[in-house]
Design a protein around this motif. Structure first.
Motif, PDB file in Angstrom:
ATOM      1  N   ALA A  29       3.987  -9.147  -9.690  1.00  0.00           N
ATOM      2  CA  ALA A  29       3.723  -9.631  -8.328  1.00  0.00           C
ATOM      3  C   ALA A  29       3.027  -8.549  -7.504  1.00  0.00           C
ATOM      4  O   ALA A  29       2.104  -8.845  -6.731  1.00  0.00           O
ATOM      5  CB  ALA A  29       5.025 -10.064  -7.658  1.00  0.00           C
ATOM      6  N   ARG A  30       3.464  -7.307  -7.674  1.00  0.00           N
ATOM      7  CA  ARG A  30       2.812  -6.194  -6.957  1.00  0.00           C
ATOM      8  C   ARG A  30       1.363  -6.042  -7.406  1.00  0.00           C
ATOM      9  O   ARG A  30       0.467  -5.819  -6.580  1.00  0.00           O
ATOM     10  CB  ARG A  30       3.575  -4.887  -7.189  1.00  0.00           C
ATOM     11  N   GLU A  31       1.119  -6.165  -8.717  1.00  0.00           N
ATOM     12  CA  GLU A  31      -0.253  -6.058  -9.228  1.00  0.00           C
ATOM     13  C   GLU A  31      -1.144  -7.139  -8.631  1.00  0.00           C
ATOM     14  O   GLU A  31      -2.261  -6.869  -8.201  1.00  0.00           O
ATOM     15  CB  GLU A  31      -0.273  -6.191 -10.754  1.00  0.00           C
ATOM     16  N   VAL A  32      -0.633  -8.370  -8.600  1.00  0.00           N
ATOM     17  CA  VAL A  32      -1.404  -9.478  -8.031  1.00  0.00           C
ATOM     18  C   VAL A  32      -1.645  -9.249  -6.552  1.00  0.00           C
ATOM     19  O   VAL A  32      -2.750  -9.480  -6.040  1.00  0.00           O
ATOM     20  CB  VAL A  32      -0.687 -10.828  -8.285  1.00  0.00           C
ATOM     21  N   SER A  33      -0.619  -8.790  -5.859  1.00  0.00           N
ATOM     22  CA  SER A  33      -0.747  -8.524  -4.430  1.00  0.00           C
ATOM     23  C   SER A  33      -1.797  -7.451  -4.157  1.00  0.00           C
ATOM     24  O   SER A  33      -2.631  -7.590  -3.252  1.00  0.00           O
ATOM     25  CB  SER A  33       0.610  -8.088  -3.867  1.00  0.00           C
ATOM     26  N   GLN A  34      -1.765  -6.386  -4.945  1.00  0.00           N
ATOM     27  CA  GLN A  34      -2.746  -5.317  -4.762  1.00  0.00           C
ATOM     28  C   GLN A  34      -4.154  -5.798  -5.082  1.00  0.00           C
ATOM     29  O   GLN A  34      -5.105  -5.484  -4.363  1.00  0.00           O
ATOM     30  CB  GLN A  34      -2.397  -4.115  -5.635  1.00  0.00           C
ATOM     31  N   ALA A  35      -4.297  -6.594  -6.141  1.00  0.00           N
ATOM     32  CA  ALA A  35      -5.616  -7.118  -6.500  1.00  0.00           C
ATOM     33  C   ALA A  35      -6.142  -8.049  -5.409  1.00  0.00           C
ATOM     34  O   ALA A  35      -7.322  -7.999  -5.048  1.00  0.00           O
ATOM     35  CB  ALA A  35      -5.548  -7.856  -7.833  1.00  0.00           C
ATOM     36  N   THR A  36      -5.261  -8.870  -4.859  1.00  0.00           N
ATOM     37  CA  THR A  36      -5.654  -9.771  -3.775  1.00  0.00           C
ATOM     38  C   THR A  36      -6.056  -8.982  -2.543  1.00  0.00           C
ATOM     39  O   THR A  36      -7.068  -9.277  -1.901  1.00  0.00           O
ATOM     40  CB  THR A  36      -4.496 -10.732  -3.433  1.00  0.00           C
ATOM     41  N   ASP A  37      -5.279  -7.956  -2.223  1.00  0.00           N
ATOM     42  CA  ASP A  37      -5.588  -7.110  -1.070  1.00  0.00           C
ATOM     43  C   ASP A  37      -6.951  -6.440  -1.237  1.00  0.00           C
ATOM     44  O   ASP A  37      -7.758  -6.420  -0.298  1.00  0.00           O
ATOM     45  CB  ASP A  37      -4.487  -6.062  -0.896  1.00  0.00           C
ATOM     46  N   GLU A  38      -7.214  -5.923  -2.430  1.00  0.00           N
ATOM     47  CA  GLU A  38      -8.513  -5.288  -2.691  1.00  0.00           C
ATOM     48  C   GLU A  38      -9.646  -6.299  -2.556  1.00  0.00           C
ATOM     49  O   GLU A  38     -10.671  -6.006  -1.947  1.00  0.00           O
ATOM     50  CB  GLU A  38      -8.534  -4.678  -4.096  1.00  0.00           C
ATOM     51  N   TYR A  39      -9.445  -7.493  -3.103  1.00  0.00           N
ATOM     52  CA  TYR A  39     -10.482  -8.519  -3.027  1.00  0.00           C
ATOM     53  C   TYR A  39     -10.778  -8.891  -1.577  1.00  0.00           C
ATOM     54  O   TYR A  39     -11.936  -8.999  -1.182  1.00  0.00           O
ATOM     55  CB  TYR A  39     -10.076  -9.778  -3.809  1.00  0.00           C
ATOM     56  N   VAL A  40      -9.725  -9.079  -0.792  1.00  0.00           N
ATOM     57  CA  VAL A  40      -9.911  -9.460   0.606  1.00  0.00           C
ATOM     58  C   VAL A  40     -10.635  -8.355   1.372  1.00  0.00           C
ATOM     59  O   VAL A  40     -11.519  -8.635   2.188  1.00  0.00           O
ATOM     60  CB  VAL A  40      -8.559  -9.816   1.267  1.00  0.00           C
ATOM     61  N   HIS A  41     -10.279  -7.110   1.101  1.00  0.00           N
ATOM     62  CA  HIS A  41     -10.965  -6.011   1.786  1.00  0.00           C
ATOM     63  C   HIS A  41     -12.425  -5.896   1.360  1.00  0.00           C
ATOM     64  O   HIS A  41     -13.292  -5.592   2.183  1.00  0.00           O
ATOM     65  CB  HIS A  41     -10.234  -4.684   1.551  1.00  0.00           C
ATOM     66  N   GLU A  42     -12.713  -6.138   0.098  1.00  0.00           N
ATOM     67  CA  GLU A  42     -14.087  -6.040  -0.395  1.00  0.00           C
ATOM     68  C   GLU A  42     -14.926  -7.258  -0.004  1.00  0.00           C
ATOM     69  O   GLU A  42     -16.139  -7.163   0.110  1.00  0.00           O
ATOM     70  CB  GLU A  42     -14.093  -5.883  -1.919  1.00  0.00           C
ATOM     71  N   ASN A  43     -14.292  -8.381   0.201  1.00  0.00           N
ATOM     72  CA  ASN A  43     -14.984  -9.633   0.510  1.00  0.00           C
ATOM     73  C   ASN A  43     -14.406 -10.264   1.765  1.00  0.00           C
ATOM     74  O   ASN A  43     -14.008 -11.441   1.767  1.00  0.00           O
ATOM     75  CB  ASN A  43     -14.864 -10.605  -0.667  1.00  0.00           C
ATOM     76  N   ALA A  44     -14.370  -9.506   2.840  1.00  0.00           N
ATOM     77  CA  ALA A  44     -13.716  -9.956   4.072  1.00  0.00           C
ATOM     78  C   ALA A  44     -14.310 -11.265   4.596  1.00  0.00           C
ATOM     79  O   ALA A  44     -13.574 -12.188   4.942  1.00  0.00           O
ATOM     80  CB  ALA A  44     -13.795  -8.875   5.130  1.00  0.00           C
ATOM     81  N   TRP A  45     -15.623 -11.361   4.675  1.00  0.00           N
ATOM     82  CA  TRP A  45     -16.235 -12.555   5.244  1.00  0.00           C
ATOM     83  C   TRP A  45     -16.022 -13.770   4.355  1.00  0.00           C
ATOM     84  O   TRP A  45     -15.804 -14.882   4.851  1.00  0.00           O
ATOM     85  CB  TRP A  45     -17.726 -12.334   5.526  1.00  0.00           C
ATOM     86  N   LYS A  46     -16.059 -13.585   3.057  1.00  0.00           N
ATOM     87  CA  LYS A  46     -15.783 -14.707   2.152  1.00  0.00           C
ATOM     88  C   LYS A  46     -14.340 -15.185   2.340  1.00  0.00           C
ATOM     89  O   LYS A  46     -14.063 -16.384   2.323  1.00  0.00           O
ATOM     90  CB  LYS A  46     -15.991 -14.302   0.698  1.00  0.00           C
TER      91      LYS A  46
END
Length: 113
Positions: A72-89
């Motif tokens: 769950a932590r891995e998924v959360s971190q991956a999601t957080d990274e994705y959102v930060h890298e693709n904020a407008w999307k």
């Protein structure tokens, strides 16, 4: 660790869990058999064996819980990274989902009247 290694580890963990469950059932059957036909020290030996298997099952469950939290932590971190890298999307996706949810709610509300 790549995706293939994670899947292999996950299935290995599942294999080990199945074996632990089979051992627990086997121990329970041994205890029932010895309780029905024998007395004294044989019952105590079977109970001790069952207690050991129950403790192993509990330890396995704790391992599952830790693994689940780790994933769950891995998924959360991956999601957080994705959102930060693709904020407008991410914002556009959230707006689209909100808009669709609003349309669904409004159409359902219109039908109830």
């Amino acid at each position: 660790m790549n995706k293939r290694d994670r899947l292999r580890d996950m299935f290995h963990s599942s294999d080990s869990s199945s074996r632990t469950l089979r051992d627990l059932i086997s121990g329970t059957e041994d205890l029932l058999r010895s309780t029905a036909s024998y007395g004294g020290s044989e019952i105590e030996a079977a109970r001790d064996k069952l207690k050991g298997q129950l403790n192993a099952a509990r330890d396995q469950a704790v391992g599952w819980e830790r693994a689940a939290w780790g994933r769950a932590r891995e998924v959360s971190q991956a999601t957080d990274e994705y959102v930060h890298e693709n904020a407008w999307k991410s914002v556009a996706g959230a707006v689209l989902i909100g808009l669709l949810a609003g349309i669904c709610i409004m159409s359902d509300h219109g039908r109830r009247r």
